[in-house]
Design a protein around this motif. Structure first.
Motif, PDB file in Angstrom:
ATOM      1  N   TYR A 141      74.282  87.189  93.032  1.00  0.00           N
ATOM      2  CA  TYR A 141      73.211  87.262  92.034  1.00  0.00           C
ATOM      3  C   TYR A 141      73.831  87.092  90.650  1.00  0.00           C
ATOM      4  N   ILE A 142      73.195  86.267  89.818  1.00  0.00           N
ATOM      5  CA  ILE A 142      73.670  86.106  88.437  1.00  0.00           C
ATOM      6  C   ILE A 142      72.484  86.248  87.498  1.00  0.00           C
ATOM      7  N   HIS A 143      72.637  87.059  86.464  1.00  0.00           N
ATOM      8  CA  HIS A 143      71.570  87.257  85.493  1.00  0.00           C
ATOM      9  C   HIS A 143      71.972  86.612  84.175  1.00  0.00           C
ATOM     10  N   SER A 144      70.978  86.149  83.419  1.00  0.00           N
ATOM     11  CA  SER A 144      71.278  85.428  82.175  1.00  0.00           C
ATOM     12  C   SER A 144      72.099  86.275  81.201  1.00  0.00           C
ATOM     13  N   GLN A 145      71.974  87.604  81.270  1.00  0.00           N
ATOM     14  CA  GLN A 145      72.736  88.407  80.318  1.00  0.00           C
ATOM     15  C   GLN A 145      74.211  88.515  80.729  1.00  0.00           C
ATOM     16  N   ASP A 146      74.548  87.970  81.896  1.00  0.00           N
ATOM     17  CA  ASP A 146      75.947  87.953  82.317  1.00  0.00           C
ATOM     18  C   ASP A 146      76.613  86.606  82.078  1.00  0.00           C
ATOM     19  N   LEU A 147      75.934  85.734  81.360  1.00  0.00           N
ATOM     20  CA  LEU A 147      76.509  84.419  81.058  1.00  0.00           C
ATOM     21  C   LEU A 147      77.277  84.482  79.747  1.00  0.00           C
ATOM     22  N   ILE A 148      78.394  83.758  79.701  1.00  0.00           N
ATOM     23  CA  ILE A 148      79.179  83.665  78.475  1.00  0.00           C
ATOM     24  C   ILE A 148      78.946  82.289  77.866  1.00  0.00           C
ATOM     25  N   SER A 149      78.564  82.263  76.613  1.00  0.00           N
ATOM     26  CA  SER A 149      78.427  81.038  75.804  1.00  0.00           C
ATOM     27  C   SER A 149      77.335  80.071  76.261  1.00  0.00           C
ATOM     28  N   VAL A 150      76.598  80.399  77.314  1.00  0.00           N
ATOM     29  CA  VAL A 150      75.423  79.594  77.665  1.00  0.00           C
ATOM     30  C   VAL A 150      74.257  80.544  77.929  1.00  0.00           C
ATOM     31  N   ASP A 151      73.045  80.017  77.845  1.00  0.00           N
ATOM     32  CA  ASP A 151      71.865  80.852  78.060  1.00  0.00           C
ATOM     33  C   ASP A 151      71.279  80.666  79.443  1.00  0.00           C
ATOM     34  N   ASP A 152      71.583  79.541  80.053  1.00  0.00           N
ATOM     35  CA  ASP A 152      71.075  79.354  81.401  1.00  0.00           C
ATOM     36  C   ASP A 152      72.010  78.461  82.199  1.00  0.00           C
ATOM     37  N   LEU A 153      71.712  78.351  83.461  1.00  0.00           N
ATOM     38  CA  LEU A 153      72.518  77.547  84.375  1.00  0.00           C
ATOM     39  C   LEU A 153      71.602  76.528  85.019  1.00  0.00           C
ATOM     40  N   SER A 154      72.194  75.576  85.709  1.00  0.00           N
ATOM     41  CA  SER A 154      71.374  74.689  86.526  1.00  0.00           C
ATOM     42  C   SER A 154      72.095  74.465  87.845  1.00  0.00           C
ATOM     43  N   SER A 155      71.330  74.264  88.884  1.00  0.00           N
ATOM     44  CA  SER A 155      71.925  74.180  90.207  1.00  0.00           C
ATOM     45  C   SER A 155      72.896  73.013  90.278  1.00  0.00           C
ATOM     46  N   GLY A 156      73.984  73.233  90.977  1.00  0.00           N
ATOM     47  CA  GLY A 156      75.020  72.220  91.095  1.00  0.00           C
ATOM     48  C   GLY A 156      76.151  72.388  90.103  1.00  0.00           C
TER      49      GLY A 156
END
Length: 132
Positions: free
Chosen positions: A71-86
Motif C-alpha cells: 500500500y502506498i499513500h500520497s503523503q508517503d511520496l517524496i518530491s511527487v504528488d502522485d504516481l502512475s501505474s508502470g
C-alpha cells in the motif's frame, strides 16, 4: 421535582469515545522492515493511494495479505504528488496492522541519474544576467 434526574440517562457519557477514532491507513503505527530502499513498480494508483509490486517479494507473514502488493499513500511520496501505474520507484517497506506498505517513496527519473552532472555548467550565465 425540578432538576431531579438531570444529567442522567441522556448525558454526554458514552459519546466521548467518538473523537478517539482508531487510526487508519497512513496514520497507523508502523514498523520499518527494510534497511535499504527497495525497488518496485506501481501497479495501481487511485488518486490518493495505490499499490506497488516490489521487485523482490517481502519476507513477512503479512506479505501475502494483498497478494504481495504494498500500500502506498500520497503523503508517503517524496518530491511527487502522485504516481502512475508502470512507474519504477524506490521505497522503504513497513508493516502495520492492516498489512504491508511503502513509505518515503521516490519515483525513478526524478533525479538526473544519467546526466553525469553536466548541468553544473549552467552556472556560467549567472553573473551577467543578474547585472541587468
Amino acid at each position: 421535582g425540578k432538576g431531579k434526574g438531570k444529567g442522567k440517562g441522556k448525558g454526554k457519557k458514552g459519546k466521548g469515545k467518538e473523537p478517539t477514532k482508531r487510526p487508519t491507513g497512513p496514520n497507523l503505527p508502523r514498523t520499518r522492515l527494510s534497511i535499504e530502499k527497495e525497488k518496485g513498480e506501481v501497479v495501481e494508483w487511485k488518486g490518493k493511494y495505490g499499490w506497488i509490486k516490489p521487485n523482490t517479494p517481502v519476507d513477512h507473514p503479512l506479505a501475502g495479505k494483498h497478494r504481495g502488493k504494498l500500500y502506498i499513500h500520497s503523503q508517503d511520496l517524496i518530491s511527487v504528488d502522485d504516481l502512475s501505474s508502470g512507474q519504477a520507484c524506490w521505497f522503504h517497506v513497513f508493516s502495520d496492522v492492516s498489512g504491508l506498505g511503502a513509505e518515503e517513496c521516490e519515483v525513478e527519473g526524478d533525479w538526473d541519474v544519467d546526466g553525469d552532472g553536466d548541468w553544473e555548467e549552467e552556472g556560467e550565465w549567472s553573473d551577467e544576467d543578474w547585472a541587468k
